[in-house]
Design a protein around this motif. Structure first.
Motif, PDB file in Angstrom:
ATOM      1  N   CYS B  23       0.859  -1.177   0.000  1.00  0.00           N
ATOM      2  CA  CYS B  23       0.000   0.000   0.000  1.00  0.00           C
ATOM      3  C   CYS B  23       0.902   1.236   0.000  1.00  0.00           C
ATOM      4  N   THR B  24       0.625   2.167  -0.884  1.00  0.00           N
ATOM      5  CA  THR B  24       1.383   3.414  -0.884  1.00  0.00           C
ATOM      6  C   THR B  24       0.420   4.595  -0.954  1.00  0.00           C
ATOM      7  N   VAL B  25       0.823   5.662  -0.317  1.00  0.00           N
ATOM      8  CA  VAL B  25       0.026   6.888  -0.282  1.00  0.00           C
ATOM      9  C   VAL B  25       0.809   7.969  -1.013  1.00  0.00           C
ATOM     10  N   GLU B  26       0.105   8.764  -1.791  1.00  0.00           N
ATOM     11  CA  GLU B  26       0.735   9.878  -2.500  1.00  0.00           C
ATOM     12  C   GLU B  26       0.081  11.184  -2.100  1.00  0.00           C
ATOM     13  N   GLY B  27       0.854  12.239  -2.136  1.00  0.00           N
ATOM     14  CA  GLY B  27       0.288  13.560  -1.937  1.00  0.00           C
ATOM     15  C   GLY B  27       0.191  14.020  -0.507  1.00  0.00           C
ATOM     16  N   THR B  28       0.780  13.305   0.425  1.00  0.00           N
ATOM     17  CA  THR B  28       0.761  13.722   1.818  1.00  0.00           C
ATOM     18  C   THR B  28       2.002  13.180   2.511  1.00  0.00           C
ATOM     19  N   SER B  29       2.301  13.743   3.668  1.00  0.00           N
ATOM     20  CA  SER B  29       3.450  13.275   4.445  1.00  0.00           C
ATOM     21  C   SER B  29       3.002  12.865   5.836  1.00  0.00           C
ATOM     22  N   ASN B  30       3.777  11.960   6.427  1.00  0.00           N
ATOM     23  CA  ASN B  30       3.533  11.497   7.799  1.00  0.00           C
ATOM     24  C   ASN B  30       2.112  10.981   8.030  1.00  0.00           C
ATOM     25  N   PRO B  31       1.587  10.187   7.131  1.00  0.00           N
ATOM     26  CA  PRO B  31       0.240   9.653   7.397  1.00  0.00           C
ATOM     27  C   PRO B  31       0.287   8.555   8.457  1.00  0.00           C
ATOM     28  N   ASN B  32      -0.837   8.380   9.144  1.00  0.00           N
ATOM     29  CA  ASN B  32      -1.024   7.158   9.921  1.00  0.00           C
ATOM     30  C   ASN B  32      -1.547   6.125   8.938  1.00  0.00           C
ATOM     31  N   LEU B  33      -1.037   4.918   9.016  1.00  0.00           N
ATOM     32  CA  LEU B  33      -1.429   3.888   8.063  1.00  0.00           C
ATOM     33  C   LEU B  33      -2.027   2.694   8.788  1.00  0.00           C
ATOM     34  N   TYR B  34      -2.985   2.060   8.151  1.00  0.00           N
ATOM     35  CA  TYR B  34      -3.746   0.983   8.779  1.00  0.00           C
ATOM     36  C   TYR B  34      -3.934  -0.179   7.799  1.00  0.00           C
ATOM     37  N   TRP B  35      -3.935  -1.383   8.345  1.00  0.00           N
ATOM     38  CA  TRP B  35      -4.383  -2.568   7.618  1.00  0.00           C
ATOM     39  C   TRP B  35      -5.592  -3.150   8.335  1.00  0.00           C
ATOM     40  N   TYR B  36      -6.643  -3.379   7.562  1.00  0.00           N
ATOM     41  CA  TYR B  36      -7.851  -4.016   8.062  1.00  0.00           C
ATOM     42  C   TYR B  36      -8.104  -5.282   7.252  1.00  0.00           C
ATOM     43  N   ARG B  37      -8.810  -6.210   7.884  1.00  0.00           N
ATOM     44  CA  ARG B  37      -9.287  -7.384   7.176  1.00  0.00           C
ATOM     45  C   ARG B  37     -10.799  -7.484   7.389  1.00  0.00           C
ATOM     46  N   GLN B  38     -11.463  -7.857   6.306  1.00  0.00           N
ATOM     47  CA  GLN B  38     -12.911  -8.022   6.357  1.00  0.00           C
ATOM     48  C   GLN B  38     -13.252  -9.412   5.836  1.00  0.00           C
ATOM     49  N   ALA B  39     -13.767 -10.266   6.703  1.00  0.00           N
ATOM     50  CA  ALA B  39     -14.246 -11.573   6.262  1.00  0.00           C
ATOM     51  C   ALA B  39     -15.569 -11.367   5.534  1.00  0.00           C
ATOM     52  N   ALA B  40     -15.950 -12.325   4.723  1.00  0.00           N
ATOM     53  CA  ALA B  40     -17.150 -12.201   3.908  1.00  0.00           C
ATOM     54  C   ALA B  40     -18.365 -11.867   4.766  1.00  0.00           C
ATOM     55  N   GLY B  41     -19.038 -10.765   4.432  1.00  0.00           N
ATOM     56  CA  GLY B  41     -20.249 -10.387   5.136  1.00  0.00           C
ATOM     57  C   GLY B  41     -20.045  -9.902   6.562  1.00  0.00           C
ATOM     58  N   ARG B  42     -18.807  -9.570   6.899  1.00  0.00           N
ATOM     59  CA  ARG B  42     -18.513  -9.173   8.276  1.00  0.00           C
ATOM     60  C   ARG B  42     -17.969  -7.748   8.343  1.00  0.00           C
ATOM     61  N   GLY B  43     -17.638  -7.340   9.576  1.00  0.00           N
ATOM     62  CA  GLY B  43     -17.100  -6.001   9.784  1.00  0.00           C
ATOM     63  C   GLY B  43     -15.603  -5.934   9.529  1.00  0.00           C
ATOM     64  N   LEU B  44     -15.030  -4.786   9.867  1.00  0.00           N
ATOM     65  CA  LEU B  44     -13.599  -4.548   9.650  1.00  0.00           C
ATOM     66  C   LEU B  44     -12.818  -4.826  10.934  1.00  0.00           C
ATOM     67  N   GLN B  45     -11.827  -5.674  10.794  1.00  0.00           N
ATOM     68  CA  GLN B  45     -10.970  -6.002  11.925  1.00  0.00           C
ATOM     69  C   GLN B  45      -9.641  -5.279  11.738  1.00  0.00           C
ATOM     70  N   LEU B  46      -9.281  -4.440  12.695  1.00  0.00           N
ATOM     71  CA  LEU B  46      -8.001  -3.735  12.626  1.00  0.00           C
ATOM     72  C   LEU B  46      -6.879  -4.720  12.900  1.00  0.00           C
ATOM     73  N   LEU B  47      -5.947  -4.836  11.947  1.00  0.00           N
ATOM     74  CA  LEU B  47      -4.814  -5.752  12.089  1.00  0.00           C
ATOM     75  C   LEU B  47      -3.575  -5.014  12.611  1.00  0.00           C
ATOM     76  N   PHE B  48      -3.198  -3.957  11.926  1.00  0.00           N
ATOM     77  CA  PHE B  48      -1.998  -3.200  12.284  1.00  0.00           C
ATOM     78  C   PHE B  48      -2.254  -1.726  12.017  1.00  0.00           C
ATOM     79  N   TYR B  49      -1.553  -0.891  12.774  1.00  0.00           N
ATOM     80  CA  TYR B  49      -1.514   0.509  12.412  1.00  0.00           C
ATOM     81  C   TYR B  49      -0.127   1.052  12.708  1.00  0.00           C
ATOM     82  N   SER B  50       0.203   2.138  12.013  1.00  0.00           N
ATOM     83  CA  SER B  50       1.548   2.692  12.104  1.00  0.00           C
ATOM     84  C   SER B  50       1.475   4.206  12.094  1.00  0.00           C
ATOM     85  N   VAL B  51       2.193   4.824  13.026  1.00  0.00           N
ATOM     86  CA  VAL B  51       2.216   6.282  13.092  1.00  0.00           C
ATOM     87  C   VAL B  51       3.505   6.849  12.508  1.00  0.00           C
ATOM     88  N   GLY B  52       4.428   5.979  12.117  1.00  0.00           N
ATOM     89  CA  GLY B  52       5.669   6.475  11.526  1.00  0.00           C
ATOM     90  C   GLY B  52       6.521   5.325  11.023  1.00  0.00           C
TER      91      GLY B  52
END
Lengths: 113, 115
Positions: B23-52
């Motif tokens: 995953c890459t982000v363009e046009g901004t600096s120092n973003p917080n980044l997140y990975w979520y997983r969604q099983a079929a028909g389910r909600g979003l589960q936060l897997l990882f996040y990063s502040v730097g």
């Protein structure tokens, strides 16, 4: 642990009817976000509610926030088929200085013609 | 304007094989980044996040890992996939404005099927 719960989980409604989706969260937060997800697609931001008593409206959707009750509502007015989607609320927490972005369980809305 | 790229869009992998989603982000600096997983028909589960760069917070113990080698790059990996790793993986970014987290913006997602 921050928990965000929505109800109902599933909602089937007739076109032209009104209904409200509820979002409860377990920790102090002064802002809340609503998103829409179409089947097989990513999430799209709908509303950002920034303070207690905030109300935002876009078309047939209106969102409000009560930070004291830790409750947000998404009200649907005169539903149309195009509103069929899954709606998520999200909160950042559980404490200040943390950037965990936690989503609710989602409400799958189906509007019947 | 800011954009977020996530690839691949779909992936079919055998059990026990490795995984790398980027995953890459363009046009901004120092973003917080997140990975979520969604099983079929389910909600979003936060897997990882990063502040730097190099700063990863793990939310769910499992056979996945994340890395942030550059400011706007976030990678989700696994050495050996399990059937239960199947799902829709979403990358997202936020910023900090006036001390508060902004709304999240999502990539288009990767649909992973482990067979």
């Amino acid at each position: 642990e921050l928990k965000v719960e929505q109800n109902p989980l599933f909602l089937s409604m007739q076109e032209g009817k009104n209904y409200t989706i509820y979002c409860n969260y377990s920790t102090t937060s002064d802002r809340l976000y609503w998103y829409r997800q179409d089947p097989g697609k990513s999430l799209e931001s709908l509303f950002v509610l920034l303070s207690n008593g905030a109300v935002k409206q876009e078309g047939r959707l209106m969102a409000s926030l009560d930070t004291k009750a830790r409750l947000s509502t998404l009200h649907i007015t005169a539903a149309v088929h195009d509103l069929s989607a899954t709606y998520f609320c999200a909160v950042v927490g559980p404490s200040s200085g943390t950037y965990k972005y936690i989503f609710g369980t989602g409400t799958r809305l189906k509007v019947l013609a | 304007s800011q954009t977020i790229h996530q690839w691949p869009a779909t992936l079919v992998q055998p059990v026990g094989s490795p995984l790398s989603l980027e995953c890459t982000v363009e046009g901004t600096s120092n973003p917080n980044l997140y990975w979520y997983r969604q099983a079929a028909g389910r909600g979003l589960q936060l897997l990882f996040y990063s502040v730097g760069i190099g700063q990863i917070s793990s939310e769910v113990p499992q056979n996945l890992s994340a890395s942030r080698p550059q400011d706007r790059q976030f990678i989700l990996s696994s050495k050996k996939l399990l059937l239960s790793d199947s799902g829709f993986y979403l990358c997202a970014w936020t910023l900090i404005l006036r001390g508060r987290v902004t709304e999240a913006f999502f990539g288009q997602g990767t649909r992973l099927t482990v067979v």
